[in-house]
Design a protein around this motif. Structure first.
Motif, PDB file in Angstrom:
ATOM      1  N   LEU A 170       0.782  -1.238   0.000  1.00 53.15           N
ATOM      2  CA  LEU A 170       0.000   0.000   0.000  1.00 53.15           C
ATOM      3  C   LEU A 170       0.819   1.296   0.000  1.00 53.15           C
ATOM      4  O   LEU A 170       0.373   2.294  -0.577  1.00 53.15           O
ATOM      5  N   PRO A 171       2.024   1.347   0.624  1.00 52.68           N
ATOM      6  CA  PRO A 171       2.784   2.608   0.577  1.00 52.68           C
ATOM      7  C   PRO A 171       3.094   3.063  -0.852  1.00 52.68           C
ATOM      8  O   PRO A 171       3.010   4.266  -1.154  1.00 52.68           O
ATOM      9  N   GLY A 172       3.426   2.129  -1.729  1.00 49.32           N
ATOM     10  CA  GLY A 172       3.712   2.488  -3.116  1.00 49.32           C
ATOM     11  C   GLY A 172       2.480   3.030  -3.815  1.00 49.32           C
ATOM     12  O   GLY A 172       2.566   3.993  -4.596  1.00 49.32           O
TER      13      GLY A 172
ATOM     14  N   ILE B 271       7.038  -0.881  -2.452  1.00 51.10           N
ATOM     15  CA  ILE B 271       7.625  -0.172  -1.320  1.00 51.10           C
ATOM     16  C   ILE B 271       6.919  -0.558  -0.020  1.00 51.10           C
ATOM     17  O   ILE B 271       5.694  -0.621   0.041  1.00 51.10           O
ATOM     18  N   LYS B 272       7.722  -0.813   1.019  1.00 48.51           N
ATOM     19  CA  LYS B 272       7.173  -1.177   2.321  1.00 48.51           C
ATOM     20  C   LYS B 272       7.104   0.048   3.242  1.00 48.51           C
ATOM     21  O   LYS B 272       7.819   1.033   3.047  1.00 48.51           O
ATOM     22  N   PHE B 273       6.229  -0.014   4.228  1.00 48.62           N
ATOM     23  CA  PHE B 273       6.083   1.087   5.175  1.00 48.62           C
ATOM     24  C   PHE B 273       7.286   1.081   6.119  1.00 48.62           C
ATOM     25  O   PHE B 273       7.603   0.054   6.713  1.00 48.62           O
ATOM     26  N   PRO B 274       7.980   2.213   6.282  1.00 47.92           N
ATOM     27  CA  PRO B 274       9.185   2.248   7.124  1.00 47.92           C
ATOM     28  C   PRO B 274       8.873   2.029   8.600  1.00 47.92           C
ATOM     29  O   PRO B 274       8.187   2.833   9.229  1.00 47.92           O
TER      30      PRO B 274
ATOM     31  N   ALA C 244      -0.312  -3.271   5.360  1.00 46.76           N
ATOM     32  CA  ALA C 244       0.270  -2.256   4.482  1.00 46.76           C
ATOM     33  C   ALA C 244       1.369  -2.827   3.604  1.00 46.76           C
ATOM     34  O   ALA C 244       1.505  -2.454   2.430  1.00 46.76           O
ATOM     35  N   ASP C 245       2.153  -3.771   4.152  1.00 43.77           N
ATOM     36  CA  ASP C 245       3.330  -4.286   3.436  1.00 43.77           C
ATOM     37  C   ASP C 245       3.048  -5.514   2.588  1.00 43.77           C
ATOM     38  O   ASP C 245       3.931  -5.980   1.861  1.00 43.77           O
ATOM     39  N   GLU C 246       1.843  -6.057   2.675  1.00 40.62           N
ATOM     40  CA  GLU C 246       1.548  -7.264   1.898  1.00 40.62           C
ATOM     41  C   GLU C 246       1.504  -6.935   0.407  1.00 40.62           C
ATOM     42  O   GLU C 246       0.821  -6.004  -0.024  1.00 40.62           O
ATOM     43  N   GLY C 247       2.240  -7.719  -0.372  1.00 37.25           N
ATOM     44  CA  GLY C 247       2.301  -7.506  -1.811  1.00 37.25           C
ATOM     45  C   GLY C 247       3.648  -6.939  -2.237  1.00 37.25           C
ATOM     46  O   GLY C 247       4.531  -6.647  -1.420  1.00 37.25           O
ATOM     47  N   GLN C 248       3.805  -6.762  -3.523  1.00 44.27           N
ATOM     48  CA  GLN C 248       5.053  -6.243  -4.082  1.00 44.27           C
ATOM     49  C   GLN C 248       5.098  -4.723  -3.967  1.00 44.27           C
ATOM     50  O   GLN C 248       4.071  -4.058  -4.002  1.00 44.27           O
TER      51      GLN C 248
END
Length: 466
Positions: free
Chosen positions: A254-256, A427-430, A421-425
């Motif tokens: 999700l971040p990307g 950018i990950k959430f810092p 938020a980080d699931e999937g390909q």
């Protein structure tokens, strides 16, 4: 209960989410507030706060929607700890979207009206004061105001009645493509005008001395304005973005996605300035013209160009497309909420809510004429009151509630939020931002809330003292 739809493509999700964010805040408020607070330096400050303040909340809204696979009506109930009352947050979103549309549809109607006025040559040969008279005449005509508001309601109703893929997604894709085409044409025309370079320099070359010209109070005002613009341009805090998170799969982090949507939102705002400031410089118009810049000044600028009615018409088409993309997106939030909260069919939800929204928008339309005496000191007329309730109260309060829900161990919690938020390909959430997200951003939101009341309280004190 109707079967829940999904987006036909990832592009549809990005464009519709961007369409929800892209609206009058980008193409009307951003240019005049940038002119007011010094041009390029303010733009840089705005971008910093967009990334640091707004985008984390965008990710959280998407995360709540995607994790629950529900509309905002049932999203919190699906992921909140048993026995808690976090689902009450949803009413901030529902009420906020309703009040937002009550005045937003009226202003969107002005833009549609101006397409007709520009295309038919109403502004041909008029001076700035005469153009201002046209604007005043529109505001003072209750039937004209109500008619164009009804047209906006009809567009929103028909778009959402057709469903997610066949209506909202298909129509918004066309609107967004049209938006960027018209933006490109107008930007090229504006920057190539004789004398436009001064406007480009004002807009793109930061002059930090302008930020500190008013001393510390002036700097705080500029910082608040930049924070407020970054915060409100994405429409965070009322769940309008969460619904689109519920329509997507888990193939991309999700971040990307939030960064892409924020980038599109910023590009539109940036290009709106690239249209307005060079044109103002080319024709000697003060870029600090305030809210009336678009409606009372720019028609004169366009009429001074060859084929002015064409360029003016294109400009207000661009403005209308930006506004209508938000209208359609918020309509979809309201319809999906109603369908899940009260077990309505889409047809029933559209009929009931469209009628209710039209009736509730009438006070705003009449607030410029028949009910113009209905004002609150320091806030303004009915439109100003409704805008204040949403922008200065419900958006920041809703965002604060979402932040606490996503970071507090008695809410959804930081770990659950990060996992979603980080699931999937992508950018990950810092993870290193936990302290900043949990404590600093809430303080910034409180700062926005407090600063929004200072001029109002000052006005009330002055009224009492006098």
């Amino acid at each position: 209960m109707e079967k829940r739809e999904k987006f036909a493509s990832r592009l549809g999700f990005i464009l519709i989410s961007a369409g929800c964010a892209i609206g009058l805040g980008n193409v009307w408020r951003f240019p005049y507030i940038t002119g007011k607070y010094g041009g390029g330096a303010f733009v840089l400050l705005y971008i910093v706060f967009l990334i640091a303040l707004t985008l984390p909340i965008v990710v959280m809204e998407f995360g709540i929607g995607r994790a629950s696979q529900k509309s905002y009506a049932r999203a919190f109930e699906a992921i909140e700890p048993a026995g808690t009352k976090w689902h009450r947050i949803k009413w901030i979103g529902f009420i906020g979207c309703y009040i937002l549309m009550m005045f937003y549809m009226v202003v969107s109607g002005w833009l549609l009206d101006y397409i007709v006025k520009s295309g038919s040559g109403v502004f041909s040969g008029l001076s700035t004061s005469q153009v201002a008279d046209v604007f005043s005449g529109m505001l003072s005509n209750p039937l004209e105001m109500i008619f164009w508001t009804a047209v906006v309601v009809l567009i929103g109703a028909l778009s959402t009645r057709a469903g997610l893929q066949k209506g909202v997604e298909r129509i918004t894709k066309v609107l967004m493509v049209a938006l960027f085409v018209v933006l490109a044409l107008l930007s090229i025309r504006s920057v190539t005008l004789p004398g436009a370079s001064a406007g480009v320099a004002f807009y793109l070359i930061p002059d930090f001395a302008r930020l500190t010209a008013g001393g510390l109070p002036g700097l705080l005002e500029v910082v608040y304005a930049a924070m407020g613009q970054a915060f409100f341009t994405m429409s965070v805090g009322i769940g309008a973005l969460a619904i689109f998170g519920s329509y997507i799969d888990k193939s991309h982090a999700l971040p990307g996605e939030a960064l892409r949507i924020g980038a599109l939102d910023t590009v539109v705002a940036f290009m709106a300035g690239l249209i307005i400031f060079p044109a103002c410089a080319a024709f000697g118009v003060n870029p600090q013209g305030g809210p009336g810049l678009v409606f009372q000044t720019l028609p004169v600028v366009f009429e001074s160009m060859p084929l002015g009615n064409v360029w003016g018409c294109l400009f207000f088409i661009f403005m209308s497309v930006a506004a209508l993309s938000t209208v359609i997106a918020v309509f979809e939030f309201i319809m999906s909420f109603s369908m899940e909260q009260w077990n309505l069919s889409r047809k029933q939800a559209v009929l009931i809510n469209s009628c209710a929204l039209f009736v509730l928008a009438i006070p705003c339309a009449l607030g410029f004429n028949v009910w113009s005496a209905c004002t609150v000191p320091g806030i303004g007329n009915i439109q100003g009151i409704e805008d204040f309730i949403v922008s200065n109260n419900l958006l920041p309060l809703g965002s604060l509630a979402i932040l606490v829900f996503c970071t507090h161990k008695r809410g959804w919690g930081w770990k659950n939020f990060l996992k979603e938020a980080d699931e999937g390909q992508g950018i990950k959430f810092p993870r290193c931002t936990r302290v900043y997200i949990s404590y600093i951003i809430p303080l910034l939101i409180v700062f926005i809330l407090v600063m929004g009341y200072i001029p109002i309280v000052s006005k009330w004190i002055s009224c009492i003292a006098s």
